[in-house]
Design an enzyme around this catalytic site. Structure first.
Site, PDB file in Angstrom:
ATOM      1  N   CYS A  19     -32.694   5.438 -68.832  1.00 42.60           N
ATOM      2  CA  CYS A  19     -31.707   5.799 -70.281  1.00 42.60           C
ATOM      3  C   CYS A  19     -31.996   4.628 -70.975  1.00 42.60           C
ATOM      4  O   CYS A  19     -31.740   4.641 -72.158  1.00 42.60           O
ATOM      5  CB  CYS A  19     -30.495   6.256 -69.803  1.00 42.60           C
ATOM      6  SG  CYS A  19     -30.271   7.528 -68.463  1.00 42.60           S
ATOM      7  N   HIS A  79     -26.623   5.884 -75.819  1.00 43.78           N
ATOM      8  CA  HIS A  79     -27.550   6.862 -74.586  1.00 43.78           C
ATOM      9  C   HIS A  79     -26.248   8.018 -74.683  1.00 43.78           C
ATOM     10  O   HIS A  79     -25.091   7.502 -74.533  1.00 43.78           O
ATOM     11  CB  HIS A  79     -27.626   6.280 -73.496  1.00 43.78           C
ATOM     12  CG  HIS A  79     -27.937   7.337 -72.479  1.00 43.78           C
ATOM     13  ND1 HIS A  79     -28.682   8.319 -72.786  1.00 43.78           N
ATOM     14  CD2 HIS A  79     -27.535   7.341 -71.135  1.00 43.78           C
ATOM     15  CE1 HIS A  79     -28.961   8.951 -71.509  1.00 43.78           C
ATOM     16  NE2 HIS A  79     -28.264   8.371 -70.673  1.00 43.78           N
ATOM     17  N   ASN A 126     -27.375  15.077 -71.369  1.00 42.24           N
ATOM     18  CA  ASN A 126     -28.190  13.751 -71.114  1.00 42.24           C
ATOM     19  C   ASN A 126     -29.687  13.771 -70.827  1.00 42.24           C
ATOM     20  O   ASN A 126     -30.040  14.459 -70.124  1.00 42.24           O
ATOM     21  CB  ASN A 126     -27.417  13.036 -69.794  1.00 42.24           C
ATOM     22  CG  ASN A 126     -28.040  11.789 -69.507  1.00 42.24           C
ATOM     23  OD1 ASN A 126     -29.141  11.335 -70.057  1.00 42.24           O
ATOM     24  ND2 ASN A 126     -27.253  11.190 -68.512  1.00 42.24           N
TER      25      ASN A 126
HETATM   26  N1  ACO Z   1     -17.798  21.358 -61.877  1.00 44.64           N
HETATM   27  C1  ACO Z   1     -16.708  21.316 -61.389  1.00 44.64           C
HETATM   28  N2  ACO Z   1     -15.953  20.519 -60.454  1.00 44.64           N
HETATM   29  C2  ACO Z   1     -16.821  19.508 -60.184  1.00 44.64           C
HETATM   30  C3  ACO Z   1     -18.013  19.299 -60.941  1.00 44.64           C
HETATM   31  C4  ACO Z   1     -18.658  20.374 -61.749  1.00 44.64           C
HETATM   32  N3  ACO Z   1     -19.556  20.415 -62.261  1.00 44.64           N
HETATM   33  N4  ACO Z   1     -18.454  18.305 -60.516  1.00 44.64           N
HETATM   34  C5  ACO Z   1     -17.600  17.711 -59.602  1.00 44.64           C
HETATM   35  N5  ACO Z   1     -16.491  18.383 -59.460  1.00 44.64           N
HETATM   36  C6  ACO Z   1     -15.462  18.209 -58.698  1.00 44.64           C
HETATM   37  C7  ACO Z   1     -15.798  17.269 -57.615  1.00 44.64           C
HETATM   38  O1  ACO Z   1     -16.018  18.260 -56.596  1.00 44.64           O
HETATM   39  C8  ACO Z   1     -14.306  16.808 -57.366  1.00 44.64           C
HETATM   40  O2  ACO Z   1     -13.267  17.740 -56.684  1.00 44.64           O
HETATM   41  P1  ACO Z   1     -12.267  17.390 -55.587  1.00 44.64           P
HETATM   42  O3  ACO Z   1     -11.236  16.324 -56.545  1.00 44.64           O
HETATM   43  O4  ACO Z   1     -11.797  18.553 -55.228  1.00 44.64           O
HETATM   44  O5  ACO Z   1     -13.123  16.497 -54.634  1.00 44.64           O
HETATM   45  C9  ACO Z   1     -13.682  16.690 -58.721  1.00 44.64           C
HETATM   46  O6  ACO Z   1     -14.574  17.560 -59.639  1.00 44.64           O
HETATM   47  C10 ACO Z   1     -13.650  15.285 -59.163  1.00 44.64           C
HETATM   48  O7  ACO Z   1     -15.160  14.871 -58.941  1.00 44.64           O
HETATM   49  P2  ACO Z   1     -15.625  13.462 -59.633  1.00 44.64           P
HETATM   50  O8  ACO Z   1     -17.180  13.213 -59.331  1.00 44.64           O
HETATM   51  O9  ACO Z   1     -14.631  12.179 -59.009  1.00 44.64           O
HETATM   52  O10 ACO Z   1     -15.429  13.694 -61.161  1.00 44.64           O
HETATM   53  P3  ACO Z   1     -15.465  12.401 -62.284  1.00 44.64           P
HETATM   54  O11 ACO Z   1     -14.407  12.596 -63.089  1.00 44.64           O
HETATM   55  O12 ACO Z   1     -16.176  11.135 -61.608  1.00 44.64           O
HETATM   56  O13 ACO Z   1     -16.638  12.740 -63.102  1.00 44.64           O
HETATM   57  C11 ACO Z   1     -18.830  12.370 -63.906  1.00 44.64           C
HETATM   58  C12 ACO Z   1     -18.104  13.005 -62.663  1.00 44.64           C
HETATM   59  C13 ACO Z   1     -18.830  13.389 -65.018  1.00 44.64           C
HETATM   60  C14 ACO Z   1     -20.463  12.598 -63.030  1.00 44.64           C
HETATM   61  C15 ACO Z   1     -18.645  11.045 -64.028  1.00 44.64           C
HETATM   62  O14 ACO Z   1     -18.619  10.411 -62.828  1.00 44.64           O
HETATM   63  C16 ACO Z   1     -19.705  10.458 -65.165  1.00 44.64           C
HETATM   64  O15 ACO Z   1     -19.890  10.627 -66.086  1.00 44.64           O
HETATM   65  N6  ACO Z   1     -20.539   9.575 -64.367  1.00 44.64           N
HETATM   66  C17 ACO Z   1     -21.448   8.818 -65.213  1.00 44.64           C
HETATM   67  C18 ACO Z   1     -22.777   9.518 -65.206  1.00 44.64           C
HETATM   68  C19 ACO Z   1     -23.699   8.788 -66.229  1.00 44.64           C
HETATM   69  O16 ACO Z   1     -23.145   8.443 -67.291  1.00 44.64           O
HETATM   70  N7  ACO Z   1     -24.831   8.766 -65.938  1.00 44.64           N
HETATM   71  C20 ACO Z   1     -25.857   8.074 -67.079  1.00 44.64           C
HETATM   72  C21 ACO Z   1     -27.016   7.632 -66.731  1.00 44.64           C
HETATM   73  S1  ACO Z   1     -27.954   9.129 -66.060  1.00 44.64           S
HETATM   74  C22 ACO Z   1     -29.529   8.308 -66.091  1.00 44.64           C
HETATM   75  O17 ACO Z   1     -29.877   7.086 -66.186  1.00 44.64           O
HETATM   76  C23 ACO Z   1     -30.622   9.391 -65.732  1.00 44.64           C
END
Ligand code: ACO
Length: 326
Positions: free
Chosen positions: A113, A253, A283
Site C-alpha cells: 500500500c 492510503h 482498500n
Molecule cells: N463481519 C462480521 N464480524 C466480523 C468480521 C466481519 N467481516 N470480521 C471480523 N468479525 C468479528 C470477529 O470474528 C470478532 O468476533 P468475536 O469478538 O466474536 O471473536 C469481532 O468481529 C472482532 O474482530 P476483530 O478482528 O478484533 O475486529 P477489529 O475491530 O480488529 O477490526 C479490522 C478488524 C477492520 C480488520 C481491523 O483490525 C483493521 O482495520 N486492521 C487494519 C487493516 C488494514 O489497515 N490493512 C491495511 C493494509 S492492507 C495491505 O497492505 C494490502
C-alpha cells in the site's frame, strides 16, 4: 529542475459490490463493515480486467488529461502486489506492450500500500538524474484474485482498480518536494502471501487453502498503521517547516476510516483535511492514493500551489509519504 506530477488518471472496474450484496455470500453485515472500516462498496475486476489492463487504462486516462501521447513516456513504474504473472515478467512490461511504445524502461515495485509513494520518489529520481523526461507511475491491484472469500476478516476489506500519474519537469516551487520512505521487515508476517514464493513453495495436496491467499493480522496492522500515519505526517511537516494550517490535503492510503480518524486525532490535524473515498472503493492497496488523486482532479479540488501530503502504509511492513506542491 523540479520534478512532479503533470496529470493523474484512473480505471475502476464496472462491477460494484455493496456490503449488502457481499453479506449474501460472506458471514458479515453492512452495519459491521461500515462501523469497523467505513467501507460501503468495492469494485471487482472481471477475468479480462487483469492488473496490466487496468494499469494501461489508467495510464491512458492520465495521458489524455495532460494532452500528452504515449510516445512522450520514457519510463514506466508499476506498483503492485497482484501482478499479472507471479515473479516475472513485470506488469510494467505488459503496460509497455499494451501501450505499444518502444525504446523505454519499465519496472515493478512491490511495496504494497506504500507502492505509489515509493513510485513517485523513484520517478522524481529518474527525472532529476536525467535518465527520463516523462515517467508513468501506476498503482494497480486485482486484490480480488488473492482474497480468501471464505475469510470474513479480510474478504470485506479489499477492492480492485488502478490509478496513474504522468511525471515530468514542472514549474519551480511545485512538484514532489520531499519523500519519506520506510520499511520494518520484522513485520513481514503481519500481512503477506504465506505461500507461493521460494521460501514456502505451494505444495499441491499439502498447502492449506487459506495459505494460498492474502493473510492479515488485522489488530497488528491496525496498531502499526495508526502509529506510522502519525509519524510520517510529523516527519514530512518537520522536515519542511510546515504547520497543520499550511496543509491543504492529506491523501492517505484508503484502508480504514477508523485508522485515519485515530491518526487525525493524534496528529491534531482536522479530519476534513484528509481526502477519503474508501466508502466507494474499499482498500485498493497501491492504487488507493492515485485513485484518490484522480478523483480529486475530476472534482476540480486540486489547485496549483496547494500543499498535499500522501501517506502510505501496508504489507512489508512498508510506510512512507510524499510532500507535494501541486
Ligand atoms: N463481519 C462480521 N464480524 C466480523 C468480521 C466481519 N467481516 N470480521 C471480523 N468479525 C468479528 C470477529 O470474528 C470478532 O468476533 P468475536 O469478538 O466474536 O471473536 C469481532 O468481529 C472482532 O474482530 P476483530 O478482528 O478484533 O475486529 P477489529 O475491530 O480488529 O477490526 C479490522 C478488524 C477492520 C480488520 C481491523 O483490525 C483493521 O482495520 N486492521 C487494519 C487493516 C488494514 O489497515 N490493512 C491495511 C493494509 S492492507 C495491505 O497492505 C494490502
Amino acid at each position: 529542475m523540479t520534478a512532479g506530477i503533470i496529470s493523474v488518471g484512473s480505471y475502476i472496474p464496472a462491477k460494484r459490490v455493496s456490503n449488502e450484496e457481499l453479506s449474501k455470500t460472506v458471514d458479515t453485515s453492512d452495519e459491521w463493515i461500515k462501523s469497523h472500516t467505513g467501507i460501503g462498496n468495492r469494485h471487482i475486476a472481471s477475468e479480462e480486467e487483469t492488473c496490466s489492463y487496468m494499469a494501461t487504462e489508467a495510464a491512458k486516462d492520465a495521458l489524455n488529461r495532460a494532452g500528452l501521447v504515449k510516445e512522450d513516456l520514457d519510463f514506466i513504474i508499476v506498483a503492485t502486489i497482484t501482478p499479472d504473472y507471479k515473479d516475472f515478467p513485470a506488469t510494467a512490461n505488459l503496460v509497455q506492450r499494451n501501450l505499444e511504445i518502444g525504446n523505454i524502461g519499465s519496472i515493478d515495485i512491490k511495496a504494497a500500500c506504500t507502492g505509489f509513494a515509493y513510485g513517485l520518489e523513484l520517478g522524481r529520481g529518474l527525472i532529476l538524474g536525467g535518465t527520463a523526461k516523462k515517467v508513468l507511475v501506476v498503482g494497480a491491484e486485482k486484490l480480488s484474485a488473492i482474497t480468501n472469500w471464505d475469510d470474513r476478516g479480510t474478504a470485506v476489506l479489499f477492492g480492485d482498480g488502478a490509478g496513474a500519474a504522468v511525471m515530468g519537469s514542472v514549474d519551480e516551487g511545485t512538484g514532489i518536494v520531499d519523500s519519506v520512505l520506510r520499511t520494518d521487515g520484522t513485520g513481514y508476517d503481519a500481512l503477506n502471501m504465506p505461500t507461493g514464493g521460494t521460501a514456502t513453495p505451494y505444495k499441491p495436496g499439502e498447502t492449506p487453502k487459506e495459505d494460498m491467499y492474502l493473510y492479515m493480522d488485522g489488530q497488528r496492522v491496525y496498531n502499526f498503521a495508526v502509529k506510522v500515519n502519525v509519524d510520517i505526517v510529523k516527519e514530512l511537516m518537520d522536515r519542511n517547516n510546515l504547520i497543520p494550517e499550511d496543509i491543504d490535503y492529506i491523501v492517505p492510503h484508503q484502508a480504514n476510516y477508523r485508522i485515519i480518524l485515530a491518526a487525525s486525532r493524534r496528529s491534531k490535524i482536522p479530519l476534513d483535511k484528509y481526502y477519503l473515498n474508501m466508502e466507494e472503493y474499499a482498500n485498493t492497496s497501491s492504487a488507493s492514493i492515485p485513485l484518490a488523486l484522480a478523483e480529486m482532479d475530476s472534482k476540480g479540488l486540486l489547485k496549483k500551489g496547494m500543499k498535499i501530503l500522501t501517506v502510505g502504509f501496508g504489507g512489508g511492513l512498508t510506510y512512507g509519504g510524499n510532500y507535494i506542491v501541486w
